[in-house]
Motif scaffolding. Structure first.
Motif, short mmCIF file in Angstrom:
data_model
loop_
_atom_site.label_atom_id
_atom_site.label_comp_id
_atom_site.label_asym_id
_atom_site.label_seq_id
_atom_site.Cartn_x
_atom_site.Cartn_y
_atom_site.Cartn_z
N ILE A 30 -96.26 24.20 -59.88
CA ILE A 30 -95.67 24.10 -58.54
C ILE A 30 -96.04 22.77 -57.90
O ILE A 30 -95.21 22.12 -57.26
CB ILE A 30 -96.14 25.27 -57.66
N ALA A 31 -97.28 22.35 -58.08
CA ALA A 31 -97.71 21.06 -57.52
C ALA A 31 -96.92 19.90 -58.12
O ALA A 31 -96.60 18.94 -57.42
CB ALA A 31 -99.21 20.87 -57.76
N ALA A 115 -99.59 22.45 -54.00
CA ALA A 115 -98.85 23.65 -54.38
C ALA A 115 -98.70 24.59 -53.20
O ALA A 115 -97.61 25.12 -52.94
CB ALA A 115 -99.57 24.37 -55.53
#
Length: 202
Positions: A30-31, A115
Motif C-alpha cells: 500500500i505504501a 500506508a
C-alpha cells in the motif's frame, strides 16, 4: 461423503507467522503502490507467496486485511507513545514528549505512516467521531492535567487537542512529497508554538 473437519480454535505458530507476513506485505504494498492498486496478487508477490489463496485462507477480503494492517500500525504507535509518555514529571514535559514522540515515530516508520495515510485518504478507514475522540483523548488528559496544576492557561481543551493532533499528523502529508523534511526542526517549531499557546500567563 466425509464431513469436513472444523478448524481447531486458535491459531498455530505457523498460521500466526503467516498472517503477520501477509500484513507486513500489505503495508509495504500500500505504501508503494497505493491503497487502490494494492491487490491480493501484488501483496502475494511481495510476500513471496505462491498463490493469492494463501491470503484468502487467512483474510476473507481486502477490507479485512487492511483493517488488520491499520490495527497493527495503531498498536505500534500506541506502544511507542506510551513508552515516551510514561514517567513524565509534569504536564509541560508530557506535552513536549507527545509532540516530539509523534514526529519521531513518523520519521522512523515512514512506510507504515504512508500506508496509513493512503488508506485514510481512500476511505479504507471507517473514521468518525468516536475514533477522533479516542485519538485525542490522551492529549486531552495531558492538557487537563496542566490546567489543574496551573501550568497551562484556561482554554477549550477539545479545540487545543484537535489542533495539536492535526499538527503532529502534518509530517505524514509532507513526507509523502519531501523525504528530506527536517523533522527535528518541525518538532521544535511545534513545541515552541504549543508551549506558548498553552502556558499560563505570568
Amino acid at each position: 461423503m466425509q464431513a469436513k473437519q472444523p478448524r481447531p480454535h486458535g491459531r498455530t505458530f505457523t498460521e500466526t507467522g503467516r498472517r503477520a507476513q501477509i500484513v507486513a506485505a500489505a503495508i509495504e504494498t500500500i505504501a508503494e503502490l497505493g491503497f487502490t492498486r494494492a491487490s491480493f496478487a501484488q501483496i502475494a508477490k511481495r510476500a513471496g507467496l505462491s498463490s493469492t489463496g494463501l491470503i484468502s485462507y487467512h483474510f476473507a477480503s481486502k477490507n479485512e486485511l487492511v483493517h488488520q494492517a491499520v490495527i497493527q500500525i495503531y498498536g505500534e504507535i500506541t506502544a511507542f507513545m506510551t513508552e515516551r509518555l510514561e514517567g513524565q514529571p509534569t504536564a509541560s514535559a508530557a506535552l513536549r514528549a507527545y509532540i516530539e514522540g509523534n514526529i519521531e515515530f513518523s520519521g522512523a516508520h515512514q512506510t507504515q505512516m504512508k500506508a496509513l495515510l493512503d488508506i485514510f485518504i481512500n476511505g479504507g478507514i471507517d473514521y468518525g467521531e468516536p475514533k477522533e475522540r479516542a485519538a485525542v483523548s490522551p492529549l486531552e488528559q495531558i492538557l487537563r492535567w496542566g490546567q489543574e496544576t496551573g501550568e497551562f492557561r484556561d482554554f477549550d481543551v477539545r479545540v487545543m487537542a484537535t489542533s495539536l493532533q492535526r499538527s503532529v499528523e502534518g509530517p505524514n502529508f509532507l513526507l509523502a512529497g519531501d523525504a528530506a523534511l527536517d523533522l527535528r526542526a518541525y518538532a521544535r517549531e511545534l513545541v515552541t508554538l504549543f508551549e506558548r499557546a498553552t502556558r499560563a500567563d505570568p
